[in-house]
Design a protein around this motif. Structure first.
Motif, PDB file in Angstrom:
ATOM      1  N   LEU A   1      -4.094  55.324 -29.559  1.00 28.24           N
ATOM      2  CA  LEU A   1      -5.279  56.153 -29.757  1.00 28.24           C
ATOM      3  C   LEU A   1      -4.978  57.592 -29.361  1.00 28.24           C
ATOM      4  CD1 LEU A   1      -8.018  53.875 -28.110  1.00 28.24           C
ATOM      5  CD2 LEU A   1      -7.447  54.065 -30.544  1.00 28.24           C
ATOM      6  N   ASP A   2      -5.686  58.532 -29.994  1.00 27.79           N
ATOM      7  CA  ASP A   2      -5.573  59.915 -29.525  1.00 27.79           C
ATOM      8  C   ASP A   2      -6.451  60.060 -28.274  1.00 27.79           C
ATOM      9  OD1 ASP A   2      -8.271  60.476 -30.315  1.00 27.79           O
ATOM     10  OD2 ASP A   2      -7.603  61.154 -32.290  1.00 27.79           O
ATOM     11  N   ASP A   3      -6.394  61.204 -27.625  1.00 29.84           N
ATOM     12  CA  ASP A   3      -7.102  61.396 -26.349  1.00 29.84           C
ATOM     13  C   ASP A   3      -8.610  61.190 -26.474  1.00 29.84           C
ATOM     14  OD1 ASP A   3      -4.690  61.907 -25.125  1.00 29.84           O
ATOM     15  OD2 ASP A   3      -4.919  64.090 -25.167  1.00 29.84           O
ATOM     16  N   LYS A   4      -9.198  61.686 -27.550  1.00 31.49           N
ATOM     17  CA  LYS A   4     -10.648  61.550 -27.753  1.00 31.49           C
ATOM     18  C   LYS A   4     -11.029  60.079 -27.940  1.00 31.49           C
ATOM     19  CE  LYS A   4     -14.359  63.196 -30.783  1.00 31.49           C
ATOM     20  NZ  LYS A   4     -14.746  62.136 -31.678  1.00 31.49           N
ATOM     21  N   GLU A   5     -10.281  59.364 -28.773  1.00 38.01           N
ATOM     22  CA  GLU A   5     -10.553  57.940 -29.008  1.00 38.01           C
ATOM     23  C   GLU A   5     -10.355  57.127 -27.731  1.00 38.01           C
ATOM     24  OE1 GLU A   5      -9.103  57.966 -33.689  1.00 38.01           O
ATOM     25  OE2 GLU A   5      -7.668  57.524 -32.096  1.00 38.01           O
ATOM     26  N   TYR A   6      -9.335  57.482 -26.961  1.00 37.52           N
ATOM     27  CA  TYR A   6      -9.061  56.799 -25.695  1.00 37.52           C
ATOM     28  C   TYR A   6     -10.261  56.935 -24.751  1.00 37.52           C
ATOM     29  CZ  TYR A   6      -6.289  55.251 -21.664  1.00 37.52           C
ATOM     30  OH  TYR A   6      -5.811  54.564 -20.572  1.00 37.52           O
ATOM     31  N   ALA A   7     -10.779  58.152 -24.634  1.00 37.02           N
ATOM     32  CA  ALA A   7     -11.940  58.397 -23.769  1.00 37.02           C
ATOM     33  C   ALA A   7     -13.167  57.639 -24.282  1.00 37.02           C
ATOM     34  CB  ALA A   7     -12.229  59.895 -23.691  1.00 37.02           C
ATOM     35  N   GLU A   8     -13.342  57.581 -25.596  1.00 31.71           N
ATOM     36  CA  GLU A   8     -14.471  56.843 -26.172  1.00 31.71           C
ATOM     37  C   GLU A   8     -14.343  55.346 -25.901  1.00 31.71           C
ATOM     38  OE1 GLU A   8     -14.510  58.001 -30.291  1.00 31.71           O
ATOM     39  OE2 GLU A   8     -15.337  59.977 -29.835  1.00 31.71           O
ATOM     40  N   LEU A   9     -13.127  54.819 -25.963  1.00 30.04           N
ATOM     41  CA  LEU A   9     -12.918  53.402 -25.657  1.00 30.04           C
ATOM     42  C   LEU A   9     -13.235  53.121 -24.192  1.00 30.04           C
ATOM     43  CD1 LEU A   9     -12.017  50.557 -26.454  1.00 30.04           C
ATOM     44  CD2 LEU A   9      -9.654  51.270 -25.982  1.00 30.04           C
ATOM     45  N   GLU A  10     -12.776  53.990 -23.307  1.00 28.93           N
ATOM     46  CA  GLU A  10     -13.087  53.843 -21.877  1.00 28.93           C
ATOM     47  C   GLU A  10     -14.600  53.787 -21.667  1.00 28.93           C
ATOM     48  OE1 GLU A  10     -11.258  53.373 -19.225  1.00 28.93           O
ATOM     49  OE2 GLU A  10      -9.355  54.425 -19.398  1.00 28.93           O
ATOM     50  N   ALA A  11     -15.320  54.718 -22.287  1.00 24.97           N
ATOM     51  CA  ALA A  11     -16.779  54.777 -22.133  1.00 24.97           C
ATOM     52  C   ALA A  11     -17.451  53.538 -22.724  1.00 24.97           C
ATOM     53  CB  ALA A  11     -17.319  56.043 -22.797  1.00 24.97           C
ATOM     54  N   LEU A  12     -16.985  53.098 -23.867  1.00 27.50           N
ATOM     55  CA  LEU A  12     -17.554  51.923 -24.526  1.00 27.50           C
ATOM     56  C   LEU A  12     -17.380  50.675 -23.661  1.00 27.50           C
ATOM     57  CD1 LEU A  12     -18.849  50.938 -27.228  1.00 27.50           C
ATOM     58  CD2 LEU A  12     -16.529  50.432 -27.989  1.00 27.50           C
ATOM     59  N   LEU A  13     -16.203  50.492 -23.105  1.00 31.99           N
ATOM     60  CA  LEU A  13     -15.954  49.317 -22.270  1.00 31.99           C
ATOM     61  C   LEU A  13     -16.666  49.431 -20.927  1.00 31.99           C
ATOM     62  CD1 LEU A  13     -12.208  48.633 -23.058  1.00 31.99           C
ATOM     63  CD2 LEU A  13     -14.218  47.443 -23.946  1.00 31.99           C
ATOM     64  N   HIS A  14     -16.775  50.630 -20.397  1.00 33.03           N
ATOM     65  CA  HIS A  14     -17.504  50.841 -19.145  1.00 33.03           C
ATOM     66  C   HIS A  14     -18.973  50.479 -19.343  1.00 33.03           C
ATOM     67  CE1 HIS A  14     -18.525  52.508 -15.271  1.00 33.03           C
ATOM     68  NE2 HIS A  14     -19.461  53.249 -15.848  1.00 33.03           N
ATOM     69  N   HIS A  15     -19.533  50.888 -20.479  1.00 37.57           N
ATOM     70  CA  HIS A  15     -20.931  50.576 -20.803  1.00 37.57           C
ATOM     71  C   HIS A  15     -21.119  49.070 -20.950  1.00 37.57           C
ATOM     72  CE1 HIS A  15     -24.943  51.270 -22.389  1.00 37.57           C
ATOM     73  NE2 HIS A  15     -24.671  50.340 -23.281  1.00 37.57           N
ATOM     74  N   ARG A  16     -20.146  48.402 -21.569  1.00 40.98           N
ATOM     75  CA  ARG A  16     -20.216  46.950 -21.791  1.00 40.98           C
ATOM     76  C   ARG A  16     -20.249  46.197 -20.469  1.00 40.98           C
ATOM     77  NH1 ARG A  16     -15.848  42.918 -23.025  1.00 40.98           N
ATOM     78  NH2 ARG A  16     -16.940  41.142 -23.877  1.00 40.98           N
ATOM     79  N   LYS A  17     -19.531  46.702 -19.470  1.00 41.18           N
ATOM     80  CA  LYS A  17     -19.482  46.033 -18.169  1.00 41.18           C
ATOM     81  C   LYS A  17     -20.720  46.316 -17.327  1.00 41.18           C
ATOM     82  CE  LYS A  17     -14.493  45.935 -17.720  1.00 41.18           C
ATOM     83  NZ  LYS A  17     -13.349  46.428 -16.968  1.00 41.18           N
ATOM     84  N   GLY A  18     -21.660  47.067 -17.884  1.00 40.63           N
ATOM     85  CA  GLY A  18     -22.881  47.345 -17.143  1.00 40.63           C
ATOM     86  C   GLY A  18     -22.828  48.645 -16.377  1.00 40.63           C
ATOM     87  N   GLY A  19     -21.826  49.470 -16.667  1.00 38.15           N
ATOM     88  CA  GLY A  19     -21.692  50.736 -15.967  1.00 38.15           C
ATOM     89  C   GLY A  19     -22.669  51.785 -16.450  1.00 38.15           C
ATOM     90  N   GLY A  20     -23.276  51.546 -17.612  1.00 36.07           N
ATOM     91  CA  GLY A  20     -24.250  52.489 -18.151  1.00 36.07           C
ATOM     92  C   GLY A  20     -23.625  53.791 -18.571  1.00 36.07           C
ATOM     93  N   ARG A  21     -24.460  54.686 -19.019  1.00 39.42           N
ATOM     94  CA  ARG A  21     -24.001  56.024 -19.407  1.00 39.42           C
ATOM     95  C   ARG A  21     -24.898  57.050 -18.822  1.00 39.42           C
ATOM     96  NH1 ARG A  21     -21.828  56.297 -25.543  1.00 39.42           N
ATOM     97  NH2 ARG A  21     -19.965  55.243 -25.096  1.00 39.42           N
TER      98      ARG A  21
END
Length: 149
Positions: free
Chosen positions: A129-149
């Motif tokens: 992934l490029d840097d932007k996609e990598y950050a989006e994946l991190e956020a998506l998985l963080h949200h999935r674990k209940g970390g919210g946004r």
């Protein structure tokens, strides 16, 4: 069936040379998906799908697993859009990786053994992934674990 020594050599090479960690892109053969994904379309005639590693730990044995998201052509639920994944596709064409159903694969699925070809191959078109996609994946998985946004 490959012998234990051959598998051990492949595992050592795999751990040393392959970067199978978070954010790397792969091509998963259809035979693997049909075998490892419950409910997968058994009648599919596709050759395979892109895979996105969400693995954060090191592989230490042949029994360890590497979790990957499966790429699809249309968004479904919470998914990550990634461009430039497939060969011969326009650069803006998106592949969507849904977080609902990752597949767990084993190191041996990456190996070209004397008895079988690898079922997972490096995505030479876009290996990570490029840097932007990598950050989006991190956020998506963080949200999935209940970390919210």
């Amino acid at each position: 069936m490959a012998n234990g020594h051959e598998l051990e050599r492949w595992l050592r090479l795999f751990c040393y040379a392959d970067n199978y960690h978070f954010g790397t892109l792969w091509m998963l053969k259809e035979t693997l998906l049909k075998r490892e994904c419950p409910g997968y379309d058994r009648g599919s005639t596709r050759l395979g799908h892109p895979g996105l590693s969400i693995n954060r730990s090191s592989v230490l044995s042949l029994k360890d697993t590497i979790r990957m998201l499966i790429g699809i052509s249309l968004p479904y639920g919470r998914s990550l859009a990634v461009t430039g994944v497939r060969k011969n596709s326009p650069p803006e064409k998106k592949t969507f990786f849904n977080v609902m159903r990752p597949v767990a694969v084993c190191p041996r699925n990456f190996f070209h053994l004397s008895t079988a070809a690898a079922e997972i191959e490096r995505n030479d078109v876009k290996p990570r992934l490029d840097d932007k996609e990598y950050a989006e994946l991190e956020a998506l998985l963080h949200h999935r674990k209940g970390g919210g946004r």
